[in-house]
Design an enzyme around this catalytic site. Sequence first.
Site, PDB file in Angstrom:
ATOM      1  N   ASP A  82     -13.484 -15.502   5.029  1.00  0.00           N
ATOM      2  CA  ASP A  82     -14.581 -16.318   4.523  1.00  0.00           C
ATOM      3  C   ASP A  82     -14.026 -17.799   4.191  1.00  0.00           C
ATOM      4  O   ASP A  82     -14.401 -18.402   2.948  1.00  0.00           O
ATOM      5  CB  ASP A  82     -15.317 -15.720   3.587  1.00  0.00           C
ATOM      6  N   ASP A 121      -6.202  -6.475  -1.599  1.00  0.00           N
ATOM      7  CA  ASP A 121      -6.548  -6.431  -0.271  1.00  0.00           C
ATOM      8  C   ASP A 121      -7.946  -6.183   0.063  1.00  0.00           C
ATOM      9  O   ASP A 121      -8.789  -6.203  -0.670  1.00  0.00           O
ATOM     10  CB  ASP A 121      -5.745  -5.199   0.492  1.00  0.00           C
ATOM     11  N   ASP A 127      -3.191 -10.148   9.628  1.00  0.00           N
ATOM     12  CA  ASP A 127      -1.984  -9.769   9.548  1.00  0.00           C
ATOM     13  C   ASP A 127      -0.902 -10.458  10.604  1.00  0.00           C
ATOM     14  O   ASP A 127      -1.405 -10.425  11.824  1.00  0.00           O
ATOM     15  CB  ASP A 127      -1.813  -8.187   9.468  1.00  0.00           C
ATOM     16  N   ASP A 158       0.923  -1.190  -0.124  1.00  0.00           N
ATOM     17  CA  ASP A 158      -0.079   0.091   0.118  1.00  0.00           C
ATOM     18  C   ASP A 158       0.729   1.211  -0.075  1.00  0.00           C
ATOM     19  O   ASP A 158       1.838   1.242   0.554  1.00  0.00           O
ATOM     20  CB  ASP A 158      -1.017  -0.004   1.278  1.00  0.00           C
ATOM     21  N   GLU A 168      -7.935 -11.705   1.579  1.00  0.00           N
ATOM     22  CA  GLU A 168      -9.318 -11.245   2.366  1.00  0.00           C
ATOM     23  C   GLU A 168      -9.016 -11.734   3.775  1.00  0.00           C
ATOM     24  O   GLU A 168     -10.053 -11.912   4.538  1.00  0.00           O
ATOM     25  CB  GLU A 168     -10.385 -11.685   1.721  1.00  0.00           C
TER      26      GLU A 168
HETATM   27  C1  NAG Z   1      -1.152  -7.836  16.078  1.00  0.00           C
HETATM   28  O1  NAG Z   1      -0.831  -6.638  16.654  1.00  0.00           O
HETATM   29  C2  NAG Z   1      -2.140  -5.783  16.546  1.00  0.00           C
HETATM   30  C3  NAG Z   1      -2.008  -4.552  17.270  1.00  0.00           C
HETATM   31  O2  NAG Z   1      -0.890  -3.851  16.979  1.00  0.00           O
HETATM   32  C4  NAG Z   1      -3.244  -6.674  17.139  1.00  0.00           C
HETATM   33  O3  NAG Z   1      -4.564  -5.780  17.093  1.00  0.00           O
HETATM   34  C5  NAG Z   1      -3.513  -7.896  16.458  1.00  0.00           C
HETATM   35  O4  NAG Z   1      -4.387  -8.755  17.002  1.00  0.00           O
HETATM   36  C6  NAG Z   1      -1.929  -8.671  16.812  1.00  0.00           C
HETATM   37  N1  NAG Z   1      -2.274  -9.835  15.756  1.00  0.00           N
HETATM   38  C7  NAG Z   1      -1.804 -11.132  16.352  1.00  0.00           C
HETATM   39  C8  NAG Z   1      -1.801 -12.160  15.416  1.00  0.00           C
HETATM   40  O5  NAG Z   1      -1.254 -11.139  17.492  1.00  0.00           O
END
Ligand code: NAG
Length: 432
Positions: free
Chosen positions: A224, A187, A242, A110, A220
């Site tokens: 889903d 995305d 992520d 992005d 995504e």
């Molecule tokens: C990664 O960090 C973010 C906050 O920075 C949080 O919202 C998210 O749940 C975290 N993801 C994992 C898989 O721990």
Amino acid sequence: MAKIAGNLALKCLHILVLYVYVTSVVLAARVLPVHPYLQSNEKPISNIFDTSKYGILQIKNGLADTPQMGWNSWNFFACNINETVIKETADALISTGLAKLGYIYVNIDDCWSGTKRNSKGQLVHDPKTFPSGIKALADYVHSKGLKLGIYSDAGVFTCQVRAGSLYHEYDDAALFASWGVDYLKYDNCFNLGIKPEKRYPPMRDALNASGRAIFYSICEWGEDDPALWAGKVGNSWRTTEDINDTWASMTAIADINDKWAPYAGPGGWNDPDMLEVGNGGMTYLEYRAHFSIWALMKAPLLVGCDVRNMTAETFEILSNEEVIAVNQDRLGVQGRKVYVYGNDNCYQIWAGPMSGNRLTVALWNRCSKPATITAKWDALGLDSSITVSVRDLWKHKFVSANSVGSFSANVDSHSCEMYIFTPQTETASFGH
Ligand SMILES: *[C@@H]1O[C@H](CO)[C@@H](O)[C@H](O)[C@H]1NC(C)=O
Ligand SMILES: *[C@@H]1O[C@H](CO)[C@@H](O)[C@H](O)[C@H]1NC(C)=O
Ligand SMILES: *[C@@H]1O[C@H](CO)[C@@H](O)[C@H](O)[C@H]1NC(C)=O
Ligand SMILES: *[C@@H]1O[C@H](CO)[C@@H](O)[C@H](O)[C@H]1NC(C)=O
């Protein structure tokens, strides 16, 4: 009371361990379909795998025979990108030798585009950070023998609130193709609540209509259950939210991605998100485990650090050719978690079949102390009499010429040792 609760917990644990054990025995006894990529003279030494749900090269754009390898800007740079960083990264992929090892996609995430479309309704590059435009960047990247990836969103805006591609699929795909783009990460932000099953296929069709072979990476976030439908839509699909540069995030994501193993195969891969190796939030051994398990799971190997400035340890991990070869094995079967035991199931055995009658096996210690981890043949789907040689992919040497029945190794806390098992003789018994 506490004692009763403790006993109960112990009992539950026993039942769980028994359950996992029984499950693995049942799996080992199943007769699985013959893998279409095996030569007629090849028989897999292990019958743990199930590829009955995957289709080979379903979207037929000629891409993703093996998982994609390259680099992506997001994990290290986030929105702080510009054409200089992208060019210097392309240079670094060449000068470090990573490109030769297969890391060929240079993927811009992005923030490359402006907030609005131009007067012709086209997407435009951000004039401040990408003043020369994307076509010039693609030409530069191609001149190095690399491929350029770009980013858009199946919504009205990207996650960083640049113009999105929803309802502009054909125009945007044609534009990307005219620039010489080779890869699209697509995305899921600002999606108007429309189901991904509706929003992602139009871009597949638009990329196809562009006439250029463009790798289609669906993002995504696993919302889903894309493994169930995305094989017909994209070359890879994210199975999780992520990744973060933490042990907790990496392990959680590995476990989620593992559930979808039978759906991955040549042409379409489960994507547990990009690598964090080299970004500083995990230890050397944790990053080694991250890379080992991603390779074994046939995940995309997209480097997410600043390759212009890697430590020797980071480079050692990312450049391990033997681990990369597991990821890029032509059989293309995603390895799985096959057996767990110990407190919180923290001793883990992950394994997957490879071409040439081989098996890759990882012993992963998720406990807080070093331990000896043992992989028994029945958990690996191996006939009890089979003899294998064992090559250690991190020590780069054979550690056993003739293991039978089980294999054990000392594994540091949070470390993952990784091996190739090769049967000693072609006539070694192969039974169901
Ligand atoms: C990664 O960090 C973010 C906050 O920075 C949080 O919202 C998210 O749940 C975290 N993801 C994992 C898989 O721990
Ligand atoms: C478009 O799809 C057809 C049918 O699946 C396929 O044969 C062709 O190679 C595709 N073209 C591109 C550019 O992806
Ligand atoms: C380009 O981005 C890099 C990384 O964020 C930054 O260090 C550099 O100063 C930027 N260069 C320009 C010309 O903006
Ligand atoms: C290179 O990485 C090190 C950490 O490994 C960091 O301290 C240093 O600032 C980085 N240098 C540049 C030029 O980014």
